[in-house]
Each structure stands twice: as C-alpha cells, then as structure tokens.
Scaffold this motif. Sequence first.
Motif, PDB file in Angstrom:
ATOM      1  N   UNK A   1       0.816  -1.210   0.000  1.00 60.78           N
ATOM      2  CA  UNK A   1       0.000   0.000   0.000  1.00 60.78           C
ATOM      3  C   UNK A   1       0.849   1.259   0.000  1.00 60.78           C
ATOM      4  N   UNK A   2       1.887   1.263   0.832  1.00 60.10           N
ATOM      5  CA  UNK A   2       2.807   2.404   0.858  1.00 60.10           C
ATOM      6  C   UNK A   2       3.495   2.571  -0.498  1.00 60.10           C
ATOM      7  N   UNK A   3       3.924   1.446  -1.069  1.00 55.32           N
ATOM      8  CA  UNK A   3       4.597   1.475  -2.372  1.00 55.32           C
ATOM      9  C   UNK A   3       3.678   2.040  -3.457  1.00 55.32           C
ATOM     10  N   UNK A   4       2.458   1.509  -3.551  1.00 56.48           N
ATOM     11  CA  UNK A   4       1.527   1.969  -4.589  1.00 56.48           C
ATOM     12  C   UNK A   4       1.107   3.417  -4.356  1.00 56.48           C
ATOM     13  N   UNK A   5       0.894   3.788  -3.093  1.00 49.35           N
ATOM     14  CA  UNK A   5       0.527   5.160  -2.773  1.00 49.35           C
ATOM     15  C   UNK A   5       1.627   6.127  -3.207  1.00 49.35           C
TER      16      UNK A   5
ATOM     17  N   UNK B   1      -4.957   3.660  -3.589  1.00 47.62           N
ATOM     18  CA  UNK B   1      -3.834   2.739  -3.709  1.00 47.62           C
ATOM     19  C   UNK B   1      -3.313   2.284  -2.354  1.00 47.62           C
ATOM     20  N   UNK B   2      -3.515   3.096  -1.321  1.00 44.93           N
ATOM     21  CA  UNK B   2      -3.098   2.676   0.017  1.00 44.93           C
ATOM     22  C   UNK B   2      -4.145   1.792   0.684  1.00 44.93           C
ATOM     23  N   UNK B   3      -5.411   2.136   0.520  1.00 47.49           N
ATOM     24  CA  UNK B   3      -6.472   1.437   1.241  1.00 47.49           C
ATOM     25  C   UNK B   3      -6.718   0.032   0.703  1.00 47.49           C
ATOM     26  N   UNK B   4      -6.667  -0.141  -0.625  1.00 49.07           N
ATOM     27  CA  UNK B   4      -7.070  -1.420  -1.217  1.00 49.07           C
ATOM     28  C   UNK B   4      -6.247  -2.606  -0.707  1.00 49.07           C
ATOM     29  N   UNK B   5      -4.906  -2.564  -0.736  1.00 51.13           N
ATOM     30  CA  UNK B   5      -4.161  -3.738  -0.252  1.00 51.13           C
ATOM     31  C   UNK B   5      -4.290  -3.961   1.245  1.00 51.13           C
ATOM     32  N   UNK B   6      -4.449  -2.876   2.015  1.00 48.21           N
ATOM     33  CA  UNK B   6      -4.638  -3.039   3.459  1.00 48.21           C
ATOM     34  C   UNK B   6      -5.960  -3.737   3.734  1.00 48.21           C
TER      35      UNK B   6
END
Length: 424
Positions: free
Chosen positions: A159-163, A286-291
């Motif tokens: 999430x951090x990476x995509x964000x 992008x941060x919320x979805x993987x979390x």
Amino acid sequence: MTPETTAAAASHPVSSAGTRPRRHGAGGGRAVWMTVAGIVLLALNLRPALVAVSPLTPAIGREAGLSSPSISLLTSLPLLCFGLLAPVSPRLGRRLGMERALLVAMALVVAGTAIRLLPHMGALFGGTVVIGAGIAIGNVLLPGLIKRDFPHRVGSMMGVYSMTLFAGAAAAAGLTVPLQHLSGLGWRALLACWGALAVLALVVWLPQSRSRHRVSSRAAAEAAHPVRGLWRQPLAWHVAAFMGLQSLTYYAAAAWIPTLLKSAGLSQGAAGWMLSFSSLLGIAGSFLAPVLAERRMPAARVTVVSTLLCAAGITGLLVAPAGAPYGWMLLLGLGQGGAISLAMLFIVQRAPDTRHVAQLSSMAQCFGYILAACGPLALGTLHDATGSWTVPLLALLALLAAQGVFGVLAARDRHVRESGPVHP
C-alpha cells in the motif's frame, strides 16, 4: 496476516540474489526505517521523470517542431521500455543482487535526466529510453524486495509502495506547469529538476547496496536459477491479464480525459486539473485497497469494488461528462488507485518466495505495459473513427468487465509453481 506471508516467513525465502529476509530485531529499528525510507524514495522516482513530460508537450512541440505522432511516441516509449525490459530485470537482480540492481536503476534515471539536458532532440528521446530502462528495473524488483524484507507486512508495505507511485505521478502532473510559471525555466531545466529526486534516492539507497547476507550454497544456487514454466500457468496469466487491463484503462483514460472534458465544455485548465484531482484520489485508493484485502475483507471483493468504482466514473463521463466532473474523477481515482495496488499485491501474494515474485512481476509487467502502450492509440483511433467519445467509453467499460473477472481469478488464495527441477 495472510497464509502466503506466513508461509514465506516460515520458509525463509531467498531473494533473486540468494538472500534471506532481513531480521529486524531489537536495535534494528533504525535499519527498518532506513529500508522503508529507501523503498519510498525509490518508488517516488518511478513516475515523475516521465509524467512531467506530458504537461510540457506543447512547449516541446513548439520549440522542436515535433509532429503529433512524434509527441505520442515520446509518451509511449516509456511504457514500451517497461514492457520490453521487464524480462531483463530478474536476471540483473540475480547477477548483482536486488539492492545493487535497484541502485543501477536509480543511476539510469539520473543519467537519462542528464542526457535530456543536451540541446538535441535525439537526446530527449534517448534520455527517455534510459530513464524508462531504469524505471523498468525498479518496477519489477521492488515488489520482490518488499516480499523478502517485510513478509509479515506485505499488504501495508505494498500500500505504501503503490501510494507513493501515485503521489509521484500526481506531483509531476500538478506541479510542473506552476513550477514553470514561478521559475521561468525552459522545459529541459524543468525536466532536470525532477531528476533531483533520483539523486536523493541514489544517495539514500547507497548504504543498502553495500549490505551482505550469509546464505547457504544451496539457497544461493536456487536463487540464481530462473523460475521455469511460469508462462504456461493459468494463475500467472490471470495476474498478468489483470495487470495489463488495469494499466490499459488507466493510461488510456489519463491520455484522453482532459480532451474529453474540454470537448464537453470545461476550460483547458479545468480539464487538466481534473486529471490531477483524480491522481490525488488515487493515492488514497492505492493505500487502502491492499490493506483492506489483507486484513478486512476478501481480496476478490476489494477487486470487484475497485472495478465498480472505475466503471461508475466512466459511466458518468459517458452520460454527463460536465455534469459532475469532480464526482466522476473521485470515483475513477479511487478505483484506479485500488486497481494498481491490487495488481502489485497479487504479484507478491501469488508467489511463494522472492525468486517467484521477480519472475511473476517480470511476466505481468512485460505483458501489462506492452498492452497499456496500445491503449491511448486505440482510444484515439476509435474517437477519430466515430467522431464521438461514446464508443471509446463503451470499449473501456467492456475492458473493465474483463478486468474484474481476471482480478477475481487472480485474488484466489493459491501460488504459482515452478515446473520441472530447479537445476538443469
């Protein structure tokens, strides 16, 4: 924590360079944060040097006398580099180790930025190819690094990476023209300004590239050998198809939404701002979805939600583009941000170890970015052939339906596997 990450931690997966996950125990907090800072800075440099070209294309075209096809080539070259050079990246990671290969990636971005300062159009295109090569390496290897060093926090770190990817793209899209107005710099100098980020990442990542990890000879031998048979596995193709379709819809929409909104009655400035606004919302998505996919709800459900958000935004643009553009861009931004982060997450989750991550990442991005490079051209061709945006937007909705199907298939809790023995 997902079963995949638990298995990865238990088996001590080796990287493509033959390294074990780092053990961040007591007293290792500083090392953890340095690694996180390095990943963030590397990810932050995977879009701005290329995205910053788009707002400057009018100035570049006027000064250089470039035709529309030449300008289109300038924006399509990076995507082709991402796709065509993706298969080379795991080999570089195996030969140099991931840390050193990522250092090479940033060095290429810096070198390409410097080449673009030269007063020749060939230097502009050549520098763009060099930058694209560096970014291609980072695109493929960074997910594997996250899998290796943060096996218990794959979702949050992805999430951090995509964000950070979206943040870099949004900053380049939204700040390049204001910087031009404030500084009075020419387009070459402005593009070089974004290269300063790569210099910073190079300096911060240099200590990581000097790290050494002791591993068994067997682990090193296995890590040095490429994964066999991945291109024949349905699950790998599900991941690659989801990656490709979400990339295609993202880049096609990004290329033409300002033009669509301008034709609907918005000013050029307002139409451009809508794209930046969408990118800003993409940071949150992008941060919320993987979390959410790792901790709160099934990944397939998150995939469906992100696809429906994109479809709702495209439908709004189809029915009433100027009616509620902020609403359409909010939906599209959240959905697209979620989709790209899920695509990256599936690459990591569907691989049993870091060696498989590098190979699956290479396959998915090779297929995905070559497909994405066709998106803007295909959408523009449909518009020219029909004289309206109705058919192109309907085509995007059809692609989103396929994206949702492949996303659900890629979200299933299983791993790709190597076919045949590890050693010849």
